[in-house]
Design a protein around this motif. Structure first.
Motif, PDB file in Angstrom:
ATOM      1  N   ARG A 160       0.849  -1.193   0.000  1.00 15.03           N
ATOM      2  CA  ARG A 160       0.000   0.000   0.000  1.00 15.03           C
ATOM      3  C   ARG A 160       0.880   1.237   0.000  1.00 15.03           C
ATOM      4  NH1 ARG A 160       0.788   2.141   4.881  1.00 15.03           N
ATOM      5  NH2 ARG A 160       1.247   0.790   6.667  1.00 15.03           N
ATOM      6  N   ASP A 161       0.217   2.405  -0.153  1.00 12.71           N
ATOM      7  CA  ASP A 161       0.935   3.665   0.025  1.00 12.71           C
ATOM      8  C   ASP A 161       0.884   4.041   1.504  1.00 12.71           C
ATOM      9  OD1 ASP A 161      -1.656   4.486   0.417  1.00 12.71           O
ATOM     10  OD2 ASP A 161      -1.801   5.605  -1.460  1.00 12.71           O
ATOM     11  N   ARG A 162       1.207   5.283   1.834  1.00 17.06           N
ATOM     12  CA  ARG A 162       1.277   5.675   3.236  1.00 17.06           C
ATOM     13  C   ARG A 162      -0.030   6.234   3.767  1.00 17.06           C
ATOM     14  NH1 ARG A 162       4.740   9.689   4.646  1.00 17.06           N
ATOM     15  NH2 ARG A 162       4.861   8.794   6.749  1.00 17.06           N
ATOM     16  N   ALA A 163      -1.144   5.973   3.075  1.00 15.20           N
ATOM     17  CA  ALA A 163      -2.439   6.475   3.538  1.00 15.20           C
ATOM     18  C   ALA A 163      -2.816   5.813   4.865  1.00 15.20           C
ATOM     19  CB  ALA A 163      -3.512   6.202   2.493  1.00 15.20           C
ATOM     20  N   GLY A 164      -3.197   6.632   5.841  1.00 15.71           N
ATOM     21  CA  GLY A 164      -3.546   6.096   7.148  1.00 15.71           C
ATOM     22  C   GLY A 164      -4.814   5.268   7.133  1.00 15.71           C
ATOM     23  N   VAL A 166       3.266  -3.696   3.615  1.00 15.86           N
ATOM     24  CA  VAL A 166       4.474  -3.242   2.925  1.00 15.86           C
ATOM     25  C   VAL A 166       4.190  -1.863   2.359  1.00 15.86           C
ATOM     26  CG1 VAL A 166       6.140  -3.714   1.103  1.00 15.86           C
ATOM     27  CG2 VAL A 166       5.087  -5.611   2.347  1.00 15.86           C
ATOM     28  N   SER A 167       4.946  -0.872   2.802  1.00 15.95           N
ATOM     29  CA  SER A 167       4.802   0.482   2.279  1.00 15.95           C
ATOM     30  C   SER A 167       5.554   0.599   0.952  1.00 15.95           C
ATOM     31  CB  SER A 167       5.350   1.491   3.289  1.00 15.95           C
ATOM     32  OG  SER A 167       5.099   2.805   2.860  1.00 15.95           O
ATOM     33  N   ASP A 168       4.922   1.216  -0.014  1.00 19.72           N
ATOM     34  CA  ASP A 168       5.528   1.325  -1.338  1.00 19.72           C
ATOM     35  C   ASP A 168       6.724   2.276  -1.292  1.00 19.72           C
ATOM     36  OD1 ASP A 168       5.404   0.851  -4.287  1.00 19.72           O
ATOM     37  OD2 ASP A 168       5.129   3.022  -4.288  1.00 19.72           O
ATOM     38  N   ARG A 169       7.867   1.843  -1.827  1.00 20.04           N
ATOM     39  CA  ARG A 169       9.086   2.644  -1.748  1.00 20.04           C
ATOM     40  C   ARG A 169       9.004   3.893  -2.624  1.00 20.04           C
ATOM     41  NH1 ARG A 169      14.316  -0.296  -2.959  1.00 20.04           N
ATOM     42  NH2 ARG A 169      13.074  -1.508  -4.430  1.00 20.04           N
ATOM     43  N   TRP A 170       8.316   3.806  -3.757  1.00 21.16           N
ATOM     44  CA  TRP A 170       8.195   4.994  -4.607  1.00 21.16           C
ATOM     45  C   TRP A 170       7.451   6.096  -3.875  1.00 21.16           C
ATOM     46  CZ3 TRP A 170       4.269   7.998  -6.568  1.00 21.16           C
ATOM     47  CH2 TRP A 170       4.614   8.883  -7.590  1.00 21.16           C
ATOM     48  N   HIS A 171       6.381   5.734  -3.158  1.00 17.93           N
ATOM     49  CA  HIS A 171       5.653   6.741  -2.392  1.00 17.93           C
ATOM     50  C   HIS A 171       6.509   7.266  -1.250  1.00 17.93           C
ATOM     51  CE1 HIS A 171       2.161   4.917  -4.469  1.00 17.93           C
ATOM     52  NE2 HIS A 171       1.605   6.091  -4.281  1.00 17.93           N
ATOM     53  N   LEU A 172       7.340   6.433  -0.656  1.00 13.93           N
ATOM     54  CA  LEU A 172       8.228   6.897   0.413  1.00 13.93           C
ATOM     55  C   LEU A 172       9.218   7.935  -0.126  1.00 13.93           C
ATOM     56  CD1 LEU A 172       8.991   3.510   2.224  1.00 13.93           C
ATOM     57  CD2 LEU A 172       7.584   5.389   3.090  1.00 13.93           C
ATOM     58  N   LEU A 173       9.807   7.648  -1.284  1.00 13.12           N
ATOM     59  CA  LEU A 173      10.749   8.603  -1.869  1.00 13.12           C
ATOM     60  C   LEU A 173      10.042   9.887  -2.291  1.00 13.12           C
ATOM     61  CD1 LEU A 173      12.871   6.130  -4.010  1.00 13.12           C
ATOM     62  CD2 LEU A 173      13.635   7.373  -1.984  1.00 13.12           C
ATOM     63  N   GLN A 229      10.097  -0.945   6.987  1.00  9.61           N
ATOM     64  CA  GLN A 229      11.146  -1.963   7.041  1.00  9.61           C
ATOM     65  C   GLN A 229      10.804  -3.145   6.138  1.00  9.61           C
ATOM     66  OE1 GLN A 229      14.027  -1.558   8.750  1.00  9.61           O
ATOM     67  NE2 GLN A 229      14.733  -3.453   7.792  1.00  9.61           N
ATOM     68  N   ALA A 230       9.527  -3.495   6.066  1.00 14.12           N
ATOM     69  CA  ALA A 230       9.117  -4.576   5.158  1.00 14.12           C
ATOM     70  C   ALA A 230       9.352  -4.191   3.704  1.00 14.12           C
ATOM     71  CB  ALA A 230       7.644  -4.910   5.378  1.00 14.12           C
TER      72      ALA A 230
END
Length: 462
Positions: A134-138, A154-161, A419-420
């Motif tokens: 998923r993305d970082r939506a609560g 698992v948080s999507d790395r593209w959205h994290l960047l 981390q996942a």
């Protein structure tokens, strides 16, 4: 067929052809299935036009009814790895949720909103999900925790960047004054470099190049004659070897160089007016036509082309100070936008042009707080890209004492999902591709389709 039982209320009856047509149907099962697929693939109006060309005429409304009657019981079972993301039914107003099986890259279901309760209810009715990207939506994090508490998020790395870039942009915006001062300094440095690189002579033209080449050939013949004379050869012998007259060779040797053949300079009609031209040029007048008109008013009888030629020589002999400073690539350098400044700060110094490198150096030197935040942001970027052996906890701890503390705190609350993302290969990239397909289907219906029809076409269209 006729019934032989006299007590039977039905005198005649017929055998049901269940494999060919349903009871009371006006079309065969195969024709119904073909028309249903046309509706799923093209919609109502476009499907009706194609059906007419294929000799299976039917109305657009009938195709839509066939699409709506498509059973969802044959949908695939709950996936083991699920991708979750939102899609815009109307951007900024109404959103839905798309669920994708990441192992098979297949849409599992569409949800009419992006609320946590809706996602939790779906997960409860479809047990067996082990991993959710998923993305970082609560709201999605809460829905997954409620509906599948044992699933790994698992948080999507593209959205994290992307979120990291937005956080850096917010920090950069708070130092806009420092960026303006650094940009002014770079502009002054470029202008000074342009002054130091003044071209004092214009590029020679074709006639000048031909004259120089001819003189070089004559000079080479002279040097050969001088060498032969030093070797003791008489003038007659040297003239024969060079193919020249004996008197010519004697004159060259007496002169000490090849003949220049330059005519004495002639006077110009501009000579009496050069003082006025120089004065007006120094005052800033660069318009040749205006200079010519002023000279004519003072008694000049020449044509304007003479003044234009003089002005062209002066322009080539000195830089145009009215133009903004130029970079090494020939483009005008200006103060970058906030987004561009953030990109320059996050990029490697060795990959930037000299002007941008100087701007970044001046800005970081003038804003130590910004420099500290950029250093931590680069460390976090390398961690998220799996290009560093540094741990996530260590970087977040370092970021807590910088202007990125708020962003680091948000990542800390979602630490397990982040981390996942560093340990597992799953992302929401396939989900984005399915969203593009969903948008295509939605736009082909010109915004007139409801959610049930869109869901059927996304789930079942080939």
């Amino acid at each position: 067929m006729r019934c032989a039982n006299p007590c039977c209320s039905r005198r005649t009856f017929a055998e049901r052809l269940t494999d060919i047509a349903l009871s009371g149907a006006r079309r065969t099962t195969r024709l119904r299935d073909l028309q249903r697929h046309l509706g799923l693939a093209l919609g109502g109006e476009a499907g009706a036009r194609l059906a007419r060309r294929l000799a299976m005429p039917t109305s657009a409304d009938t195709l839509l009814r066939l699409v709506g009657s498509t059973s969802t019981e044959a949908m695939p079972s709950a996936p083991r790895v699920l991708g979750v993301d939102d899609w815009a039914w109307r951007r900024g107003h109404r959103y839905g949720t798309i669920l994708v099986d990441l192992e098979r890259n297949q849409v599992v279901d569409l949800l009419p909103d992006r609320q946590a309760g809706t996602l939790a209810a779906w997960l409860q009715h479809h047990p067996g999900v082990e991993i959710v990207a998923r993305d970082r939506a609560g709201a999605y994090a809460d829905g997954i925790s409620q509906g599948a508490p044992e699933a790994v998020q698992v948080s999507d790395r593209w959205h994290l960047l992307r979120n990291l870039g937005e956080a850096v942009r917010a920090v950069v915006d708070r130092h806009h004054a420092d960026a303006r001062r650094a940009a002014r300094q770079v502009t002054r440095d470029l202008a000074a470099a342009a002054h130091a690189a003044v071209v004092t002579a214009a590029e020679p033209g074709a006639a000048e190049r031909r004259r120089r080449d001819a003189f070089a050939r004559r000079q080479a013949r002279y040097e050969e004659a001088a060498r032969l004379r030093e070797a003791g050869l008489p003038l007659r012998r040297i003239a024969g070897l060079l193919g020249a007259e004996r008197k010519t060779v004697r004159r060259w040797l007496r002169t000490g160089h090849a003949p220049l053949w330059r005519k004495p300079p002639r006077g110009s009609m501009l000579d009496p007016h050069r003082a006025q031209l120089e004065r007006r040029w120094a005052e800033g007048c660069r318009n040749a036509a205006q200079l010519w008109r002023e000279l004519v008013a003072g008694g000049f009888a020449g044509r304007s082309s003479l003044v234009r030629a003089w002005a062209g020589q002066r322009r080539r002999a000195e830089p145009d100070l009215t133009r903004p400073p130029m970079t090494a690539t020939g483009s005008v350098w200006r103060l970058p936008s906030g987004h561009r400044v953030a990109h320059l700060l996050m990029a490697g110094a060795d990959t930037l042009p000299s002007a941008e490198q100087a701007f970044v150096t001046l800005l970081l030197a003038a804003a130590p707080e910004l420099a500290q935040a950029i250093a931590v942001a680069k460390r976090l970027s390398r961690v998220l890209r799996c290009q560093s052996e540094e741990g996530l906890e260590e970087v977040l701890a370092a970021a807590s004492s910088t202007p990125l503390a708020g962003f680091a705190a948000g990542l800390g609350k979602d630490r397990q999902a982040v981390q996942a993302a560093l340990e597992l290969p799953w992302t929401t990239s396939p989900v984005e591709g399915q969203i593009s397909r969903l948008k295509m289907l939605k736009r082909t219906m010109y915004g007139r389709a409801g959610f049930p029809l869109l869901r059927q076409r996304v789930l079942h269209a080939a």
